[in-house]
Design an enzyme around this catalytic site. Structure first.
Site, mmCIF file in Angstrom:
data_model
loop_
_atom_site.group_PDB
_atom_site.id
_atom_site.type_symbol
_atom_site.label_atom_id
_atom_site.label_comp_id
_atom_site.label_asym_id
_atom_site.label_seq_id
_atom_site.Cartn_x
_atom_site.Cartn_y
_atom_site.Cartn_z
ATOM 1 N N CYS A 1 0.152 -1.200 0.188
ATOM 2 C CA CYS A 1 -0.176 0.290 -0.090
ATOM 3 C C CYS A 1 0.593 0.967 -0.138
ATOM 4 O O CYS A 1 1.982 1.183 0.134
ATOM 5 C CB CYS A 1 -1.014 0.141 1.175
ATOM 6 S SG CYS A 1 -1.423 -1.328 1.645
ATOM 7 N N ARG B 1 1.662 0.880 -6.005
ATOM 8 C CA ARG B 1 1.664 0.070 -5.006
ATOM 9 C C ARG B 1 0.557 0.124 -4.584
ATOM 10 O O ARG B 1 0.386 -0.930 -3.444
ATOM 11 C CB ARG B 1 2.038 1.011 -3.473
ATOM 12 C CG ARG B 1 3.652 2.038 -3.674
ATOM 13 C CD ARG B 1 4.308 2.492 -2.164
ATOM 14 N NE ARG B 1 4.182 1.339 -1.215
ATOM 15 C CZ ARG B 1 5.899 0.848 -1.392
ATOM 16 N NH1 ARG B 1 6.299 1.191 -2.007
ATOM 17 N NH2 ARG B 1 5.303 -0.025 -0.147
ATOM 18 N N TRP C 1 -3.627 -1.497 -1.356
ATOM 19 C CA TRP C 1 -3.756 -2.948 -1.712
ATOM 20 C C TRP C 1 -3.824 -3.767 -0.924
ATOM 21 O O TRP C 1 -3.989 -4.130 -0.072
ATOM 22 C CB TRP C 1 -2.105 -3.266 -2.426
ATOM 23 C CG TRP C 1 -2.585 -4.659 -3.132
ATOM 24 C CD1 TRP C 1 -2.055 -6.142 -2.715
ATOM 25 C CD2 TRP C 1 -2.343 -4.560 -4.827
ATOM 26 N NE1 TRP C 1 -2.020 -6.879 -3.884
ATOM 27 C CE2 TRP C 1 -2.298 -6.307 -4.703
ATOM 28 C CE3 TRP C 1 -2.857 -4.498 -5.852
ATOM 29 C CZ2 TRP C 1 -2.577 -6.520 -6.009
ATOM 30 C CZ3 TRP C 1 -3.149 -3.985 -7.003
ATOM 31 C CH2 TRP C 1 -2.615 -5.383 -6.607
ATOM 32 N N ASN D 1 0.860 -0.364 6.327
ATOM 33 C CA ASN D 1 0.672 -1.146 4.918
ATOM 34 C C ASN D 1 1.331 -2.035 5.914
ATOM 35 O O ASN D 1 2.848 -2.526 6.518
ATOM 36 C CB ASN D 1 1.822 -0.494 3.972
ATOM 37 C CG ASN D 1 2.781 -1.147 2.749
ATOM 38 O OD1 ASN D 1 1.730 -2.245 2.537
ATOM 39 N ND2 ASN D 1 3.997 -0.801 2.967
ATOM 40 N N GLY D 2 1.059 -3.723 5.348
ATOM 41 C CA GLY D 2 1.855 -5.001 5.785
ATOM 42 C C GLY D 2 0.699 -6.140 6.510
ATOM 43 O O GLY D 2 -0.333 -5.474 6.049
ATOM 44 N N GLU E 1 8.457 -21.486 -18.976
ATOM 45 C CA GLU E 1 7.974 -19.787 -18.654
ATOM 46 C C GLU E 1 9.175 -18.922 -19.077
ATOM 47 O O GLU E 1 9.091 -17.590 -19.467
ATOM 48 C CB GLU E 1 8.218 -20.116 -17.157
ATOM 49 C CG GLU E 1 8.419 -18.561 -16.484
ATOM 50 C CD GLU E 1 6.973 -17.733 -17.093
ATOM 51 O OE1 GLU E 1 6.033 -19.388 -17.790
ATOM 52 O OE2 GLU E 1 7.256 -16.306 -16.541
ATOM 53 N N LYS F 1 8.867 -15.961 -21.274
ATOM 54 C CA LYS F 1 9.744 -14.729 -20.879
ATOM 55 C C LYS F 1 10.865 -13.833 -21.864
ATOM 56 O O LYS F 1 10.330 -12.465 -22.743
ATOM 57 C CB LYS F 1 10.802 -14.657 -19.763
ATOM 58 C CG LYS F 1 9.514 -14.566 -18.563
ATOM 59 C CD LYS F 1 9.354 -13.675 -17.993
ATOM 60 C CE LYS F 1 7.551 -13.317 -17.721
ATOM 61 N NZ LYS F 1 6.337 -13.600 -18.143
ATOM 62 N N GLU G 1 7.932 -12.659 -24.970
ATOM 63 C CA GLU G 1 7.000 -11.639 -25.381
ATOM 64 C C GLU G 1 7.475 -10.128 -25.010
ATOM 65 O O GLU G 1 6.971 -9.168 -25.521
ATOM 66 C CB GLU G 1 5.938 -12.554 -23.886
ATOM 67 C CG GLU G 1 6.858 -11.954 -22.413
ATOM 68 C CD GLU G 1 5.472 -12.372 -21.487
ATOM 69 O OE1 GLU G 1 4.122 -11.957 -21.603
ATOM 70 O OE2 GLU G 1 5.576 -12.456 -20.308
ATOM 71 N N HIS H 1 12.988 -36.264 -31.636
ATOM 72 C CA HIS H 1 12.108 -36.604 -32.220
ATOM 73 C C HIS H 1 11.487 -35.617 -33.269
ATOM 74 O O HIS H 1 10.619 -35.411 -33.473
ATOM 75 C CB HIS H 1 11.027 -37.009 -31.581
ATOM 76 C CG HIS H 1 11.408 -38.156 -30.561
ATOM 77 N ND1 HIS H 1 10.959 -39.228 -31.165
ATOM 78 C CD2 HIS H 1 11.636 -37.740 -29.220
ATOM 79 C CE1 HIS H 1 10.923 -40.239 -29.689
ATOM 80 N NE2 HIS H 1 11.384 -38.594 -29.337
ATOM 81 N N LYS I 1 -1.236 -6.134 -19.343
ATOM 82 C CA LYS I 1 -1.351 -7.016 -18.919
ATOM 83 C C LYS I 1 -2.138 -8.064 -18.119
ATOM 84 O O LYS I 1 -2.171 -9.134 -17.692
ATOM 85 C CB LYS I 1 -1.133 -5.493 -17.414
ATOM 86 C CG LYS I 1 -0.826 -6.313 -16.083
ATOM 87 C CD LYS I 1 0.304 -6.928 -16.232
ATOM 88 C CE LYS I 1 0.614 -7.707 -14.166
ATOM 89 N NZ LYS I 1 2.569 -8.946 -14.895
HETATM 90 C C1 AGP Z 1 2.924 -13.153 -18.351
HETATM 91 O O1 AGP Z 1 4.213 -13.057 -18.781
HETATM 92 C C2 AGP Z 1 1.626 -12.714 -19.405
HETATM 93 N N1 AGP Z 1 1.542 -11.376 -19.607
HETATM 94 C C3 AGP Z 1 0.383 -13.509 -19.455
HETATM 95 O O2 AGP Z 1 0.737 -14.590 -19.919
HETATM 96 C C4 AGP Z 1 0.369 -14.010 -18.218
HETATM 97 O O3 AGP Z 1 0.526 -14.891 -17.591
HETATM 98 C C5 AGP Z 1 -1.954 -14.333 -18.739
HETATM 99 O O4 AGP Z 1 -2.059 -13.304 -19.440
HETATM 100 C C6 AGP Z 1 -2.357 -14.448 -17.771
HETATM 101 O O5 AGP Z 1 -2.692 -13.263 -16.848
HETATM 102 P P1 AGP Z 1 -3.264 -13.949 -15.538
HETATM 103 O O6 AGP Z 1 -2.418 -14.747 -14.225
HETATM 104 O O7 AGP Z 1 -3.711 -12.374 -14.309
HETATM 105 O O8 AGP Z 1 -4.507 -14.646 -15.569
#
Ligand code: AGP
Length: 613
Positions: free
Chosen positions: A2, A27, A74, A100-101, A486, A490, A493, A509, A608
């Site tokens: 927060c 925050r 938050w 905050n905490g 993963e 990263k 993207e 394969h 996001k």
């Molecule tokens: C993660 O780096 C991406 N931005 C994306 O794959 C994200 O994880 C995915 O859209 C799921 O989002 P969420 O965890 O908010 O459901």
């Protein structure tokens, strides 16, 4: 996380507090409020929603007042509502507090204050106990009341308070959550971090854990719990406002990678008992017999959250002896999955709690009468509200589109669920559970080791070389394959390098046809139990001229000598290795994107939270 701002001086506090909160919005931004000293009264204005909405609602409604506290929230305990917004007032209305905490023992304190002392609570938050404790302990000195309050609360806090009895004075205390005292000329400030104050001052005292401050327009006194006064050095900020919002880092993504030790610590807080060697998920209201009757678990998610689910599968199958099927929400929701009431449990994983496909999958499960546990980072999100039970990650707001600290805390949440189920279903010997609980407790420290400056330079050097390529491979077996997926996402993207993750055993394969001279191949080789198998895959790549960068356990120099570059992980159980091995991959992706001049925090075409199908 927060945001806290405080001001005491000759100027009008309203604008200083509102502007300061806006700078701290990263925050937390689900509700906001102000407490302003108005003679012998305290005026509190607060509401769910953004700071801008609060400003619009209040501006012009309050006469100019010179002392106050502001807070942007938050949510961790209690949904984002007007009542749960900070500041919180005592019953008498003479004490206002922001925090905050997490106050870990708030429930016991609330019962005592309500049942023994007659206090009336208005919110669901842990923070509100602080306001009533100040009222209970006040005997003429607000700072002494705060010291006594700090003595009996457990958990993490940056807390600040003002009282109608002491016009012009702010008091505050810090333990595990940042708090600074901004220094002006004939005026002084409090803030969660300097970002909030840069337009007023660049000079500040940084409070350390266990320190208290009394702040008036003319004087700042810093002291310890016992009252001894401290002479602190003034810290002068060199950052500009934009950099300050990112904590001095160039991007939110790097800041959030660096926050991972704290995010993991907060997600573990109150949920592991290292002495007893057990997990405590009392916040979940599943009946033990309900969980013991389960025959299968589905983990449903998208993107990075899906990759966390792949790790969760290994953990739950190994520790709880329950079959787990992990599926992409966008596939699950349309393939008419077999969902059996009482026999199946669905776990949805979602940082935002607003991902359309994940929400649709949750609703499908519930329509079939199957219970849903949500793992999410946002209190009050759609997924949180519609699930049967919620296990919150406590990563704090994640601003960068590329998910990092949320991913690590999703892993932690799934490990906790696996241990909790294993214990309930008697699938896990107690001494093994105890060892894993202690290993979980050590993870924040191990993450700090990995994030040390000298380790970052190794990764940056490799990423600068990787940045010159348009294609790359990520390989791994077992849990390493889940993390390779993963790492591949990263890199894709944020640097726009085309990266593919493969199960290392799959290479021959087909994909091996793509291994040509110099092509970058990042290999995760952390699983001691199958290391020799992964080593043979490294040799397959080497034989075709591929350039391998390996993430390997400390002490495996013989592997390092066979590859172009290597990153050593500190000793950790195979099962928990993903929490550590994901970090070098996050950093490699970050540095490669920086080297390629990409928009790291806001990659092209992405959002996001994908709230549309
Ligand atoms: C993660 O780096 C991406 N931005 C994306 O794959 C994200 O994880 C995915 O859209 C799921 O989002 P969420 O965890 O908010 O459901």
């Amino acid at each position: 996380m927060c945001g806290i701002v405080g001001y005491t001086g000759p100027r009008e506090a309203f604008d200083i507090l509102i502007e300061g909160l806006k700078k701290l919005e990263y925050r937390g931004y689900d509700s906001a409020g102000l407490a302003l000293q108005d003679g012998d009264r305290i005026r509190v204005v607060k509401a769910a929603g953004s700071i801008a909405a609060l400003e619009k609602r209040v501006r012009g409604q309050i006469k100019p007042l010179q002392v106050g506290l502001g807070h942007t929230r938050w949510a961790t305990h209690g949904r984002p509502t007007d009542e749960n917004a900070h500041p919180h007032l005592s019953c008498c209305g003479n004490f206002a507090v922001v925090h905050n905490g997490i106050i870990e023992n708030y429930s016991a304190l609330r019962d005592w204050l309500r049942d023994e002392k007659g206090h009336v609570f208005r919110s669901e938050t842990d923070t509100e106990v602080l306001a009533h404790l100040l009222e209970e302990f006040y005997a003429g000195d607000l700072l002494e009341a705060l010291r006594r309050t700090a003595e009996i609360v457990e958990g993490s806090y940056a807390m600040a308070a003002l009282s109608a009895h002491e016009p012009g004075r702010l008091v505050c205390a810090r333990k595990d959550s940042p708090l600074i005292i901004g220094l002006g000329e004939g005026e002084n400030y409090i803030a969660s971090d300097i970002t909030a104050l840069l337009s007023h001052t660049r000079r500040a005292y940084i409070l350390e854990d266990g320190e208290f401050a009394s702040v008036t327009a003319e004087e700042v006194k810093i002291s310890r719990a016992g009252g001894e006064i401290l002479q602190k050095e003034v810290f002068t900020v060199k950052w500009d406002a934009v950099a300050a919002e990112k904590g001095g880092y160039n991007h939110f993504m790097l800041k959030e990678i660096m926050e991972q030790p704290t995010a993991v610590r907060e997600t573990l807080r109150q949920r592991i008992d290292t002495a007893a060697g057990r997990v405590n998920l009392n916040e979940l209201n599943f009946a033990p017999e309900e969980l013991c009757a389960l025959e299968k678990i589905y983990i449903i998610a998208c993107g990075t959250a899906y990759h966390a689910g792949l790790v969760g599968k290994y953990a739950i199958e190994k520790l709880a002896g329950l079959p787990v099927e992990v599926d992409l929400a966008s596939e699950f929701r349309y393939r008419e999955p077999i969902l059996l009431k009482q026999k199946h449990l669905v776990i949805t994983v979602s940082q935002s709690g607003e991902t359309a496909d994940t929400l649709a999958a949750l609703r499908l499960a519930r329509r079939k009468g199957v219970r849903v546990l949500a793992v999410t980072n946002v209190v009050g999100s759609s997924v949180a509200r519609e699930a049967d039970e919620v296990l919150y990650t406590r990563a704090g707001p994640e601003i960068a589109v590329a998910s990092t600290k949320a991913y690590l805390t999703q892993l932690i949440a799934l490990y906790l669920v696996a241990l909790y189920l294993g214990d309930l279903r008697k699938a896990l010997p107690s001494e093994e559970a105890a060892r894993l609980v202690r290993d979980l407790d050590r993870l924040p420290g191990l993450l700090k080791q990995i994030l040390a400056e000298e380790r970052l330079s190794e990764l940056r050097a490799y990423a600068d070389r990787l940045a010159r390529w348009e294609n790359a491979f990520f390989l791994g077996r077992n849990l390493d394959y889940a993390v390779a997926m993963e790492g591949s996402l990263k890199l894709k993207e944020i640097s726009y390098i085309h990266a593919e993750a493969y199960a290392a055993g799959e290479l021959k394969h087909g994909p091996l046809a793509l291994i040509t001279e110099g092509i970058p191949v990042i290999v995760l080789a952390t699983q001691e139990s199958i290391l020799d198998k992964t080593l043979s895959n490294i040799q397959e790549v080497n034989a075709r001229g591929g350039a391998v960068f390996a993430v390997i356990p400390e002490g495996r120099g013989e592997i390092a000598r066979q590859v172009e570059g290597a990153f050593y992980l500190p000793p950790v159980k195979d099962l928990l290795a993903p929490v550590l091995s994901a970090v070098p991959l996050q950093l490699i992706a970050y540095y490669a994107a920086v080297a390629r001049g990409c928009s790291v925090d806001k990659p092209r075409n992405l959002a996001k939270s994908v709230t549309v199908e």
